[in-house]
Write an enzyme that holds these catalytic residues in place. Structure first.
Site, mmCIF file in Angstrom:
data_model
loop_
_atom_site.group_PDB
_atom_site.id
_atom_site.type_symbol
_atom_site.label_atom_id
_atom_site.label_comp_id
_atom_site.label_asym_id
_atom_site.label_seq_id
_atom_site.Cartn_x
_atom_site.Cartn_y
_atom_site.Cartn_z
ATOM 1 N N ARG A 137 11.853 -0.912 10.832
ATOM 2 C CA ARG A 137 10.759 -0.401 11.661
ATOM 3 C C ARG A 137 10.590 -1.307 12.869
ATOM 4 O O ARG A 137 10.642 -2.514 12.764
ATOM 5 C CB ARG A 137 9.468 -0.360 10.847
ATOM 6 N N ARG A 181 12.268 -5.688 5.433
ATOM 7 C CA ARG A 181 12.076 -4.299 4.985
ATOM 8 C C ARG A 181 13.015 -3.335 5.709
ATOM 9 O O ARG A 181 13.231 -3.436 6.911
ATOM 10 C CB ARG A 181 10.619 -3.893 5.244
ATOM 11 N N ARG A 219 -9.441 0.898 8.741
ATOM 12 C CA ARG A 219 -8.953 -0.442 9.077
ATOM 13 C C ARG A 219 -9.985 -1.228 9.867
ATOM 14 O O ARG A 219 -9.730 -2.364 10.244
ATOM 15 C CB ARG A 219 -7.700 -0.304 9.940
ATOM 16 N N ARG A 274 0.253 -8.011 13.885
ATOM 17 C CA ARG A 274 -0.379 -7.099 12.917
ATOM 18 C C ARG A 274 -1.229 -7.888 11.923
ATOM 19 O O ARG A 274 -2.304 -7.437 11.519
ATOM 20 C CB ARG A 274 0.699 -6.287 12.181
ATOM 21 N N LYS A 305 0.843 -1.215 0.000
ATOM 22 C CA LYS A 305 0.000 0.000 0.000
ATOM 23 C C LYS A 305 0.868 1.251 0.000
ATOM 24 O O LYS A 305 0.639 2.176 -0.758
ATOM 25 C CB LYS A 305 -0.916 0.029 1.228
HETATM 26 P P1 AMP Z 1 0.973 0.960 8.873
HETATM 27 O O1 AMP Z 1 2.184 1.781 8.589
HETATM 28 O O2 AMP Z 1 -0.202 1.336 8.006
HETATM 29 O O3 AMP Z 1 1.248 -0.518 8.858
HETATM 30 O O4 AMP Z 1 0.506 1.332 10.366
HETATM 31 C C1 AMP Z 1 1.356 1.135 11.477
HETATM 32 C C2 AMP Z 1 0.553 1.024 12.748
HETATM 33 O O5 AMP Z 1 -0.197 2.238 12.972
HETATM 34 C C3 AMP Z 1 -0.490 -0.084 12.755
HETATM 35 O O6 AMP Z 1 0.067 -1.339 13.099
HETATM 36 C C4 AMP Z 1 -1.455 0.439 13.823
HETATM 37 O O7 AMP Z 1 -0.938 0.258 15.114
HETATM 38 C C5 AMP Z 1 -1.467 1.933 13.546
HETATM 39 N N1 AMP Z 1 -2.512 2.310 12.566
HETATM 40 C C6 AMP Z 1 -2.322 2.788 11.306
HETATM 41 N N2 AMP Z 1 -3.482 3.046 10.700
HETATM 42 C C7 AMP Z 1 -4.459 2.716 11.592
HETATM 43 C C8 AMP Z 1 -5.883 2.729 11.556
HETATM 44 N N3 AMP Z 1 -6.555 3.144 10.459
HETATM 45 N N4 AMP Z 1 -6.545 2.334 12.671
HETATM 46 C C9 AMP Z 1 -5.893 1.913 13.768
HETATM 47 N N5 AMP Z 1 -4.565 1.859 13.874
HETATM 48 C C10 AMP Z 1 -3.834 2.250 12.788
#
Ligand code: AMP
Length: 218
Positions: A160, A127, A93, A171, A18
């Site tokens: 990360r 990554r 999400r 996750r 994404k």
């Molecule tokens: P990502 O970079 O999109 O994988 O997001 C990293 C982390 O941010 C996720 O594992 C969640 O802890 C938090 N996060 C990101 N977007 C959301 C969302 N829409 N709702 C809840 N938590 C989120």
């Protein structure tokens, strides 16, 4: 591609591409990319009030509460740069997030990048991300020319915190339980585009561009 308006949601498990594909779209088409994950990580790094609230949740691979996440996106979507177009990378999400979004914006389509869990694990644990410009590498499939250094800007590459194996598994669990139901939600509205996210990024991007037109207003 000539776009008047393109309001998209990017779905799919963590590591489905994404972020990579939305950054390519931002660079090539000028569509603003909004990543809730990036917003939360920045807040953690800068130790803001928000950052202190979400730090432990991110580290454990859980989801930030809906109310907080929705408030952040609602505010961001009120900015003038996203009046015509945006890509939401990582939001919504959960079903309540999708329902809240529907009350203040009308996305044209949700693009679901499908990738199997074993490939996700391989991708995320390898990554590496540039601390300075956010460029994304992989220790095996896309290594930088010089170990630990970004090819593009010379910044430092790091893993990360939430790309460690145990956190990735958490996750993925959160994804299957909370986020996967969104596929049915958007399919039911006739707004779902499913794309195989397992090939290389250029291939995925080309497929995305060739398929998305039918969801956009002429
Ligand atoms: P990502 O970079 O999109 O994988 O997001 C990293 C982390 O941010 C996720 O594992 C969640 O802890 C938090 N996060 C990101 N977007 C959301 C969302 N829409 N709702 C809840 N938590 C989120």
């Amino acid at each position: 591609m000539n776009i008047q308006s393109m309001k998209l949601i990017f779905l799919g498990p963590p590591g489905a591409g994404k972020g990579t594909i939305s950054k390519m779209a931002a660079e090539r088409l000028g569509v603003p990319q909004i990543s809730t994950g990036d917003m939360f990580r920045t807040a953690v790094k800068e130790k803001t009030e928000l950052g202190l609230r979400v730090q432990a949740i991110l580290a454990a691979g859980g989801l930030v509460p809906d109310e907080l996440t929705i408030a952040i996106i609602r505010e961001r979507l009120s900015w003038p740069d996203v009046r015509q177009s945006y890509i939401l990378d990582g939001f919504p999400r959960t079903i309540p997030q999708a329902e809240a979004l529907a009350a203040f914006s009308s996305p044209d389509a949700a693009v679901d990048f499908e990738v199997r869990d074993d490939l996700i694990l391989f991708r995320l644990t390898g990554r590496r991300v540039c601390r300075a410009c956010g460029a994304i590498y992989h220790a095996v499939t896309k290594p930088p020319k010089v170990d630990g250094i970004c090819d593009l800007c010379g910044g430092e590459l790091y893993t990360r915190n939430d790309d460690r194996e145990e956190t990735v598994k958490a996750r993925l669990r959160a994804y299957h339980e909370e986020t996967e139901p969104l596929i049915g939600y958007y399919a039911g509205k006739g707004r779902l585009l499913t794309i195989d996210g397992s090939p290389d990024a250029e291939t995925v991007y080309t497929t995305f561009i060739s398929e998305i037109g039918r969801f956009l207003k002429k």
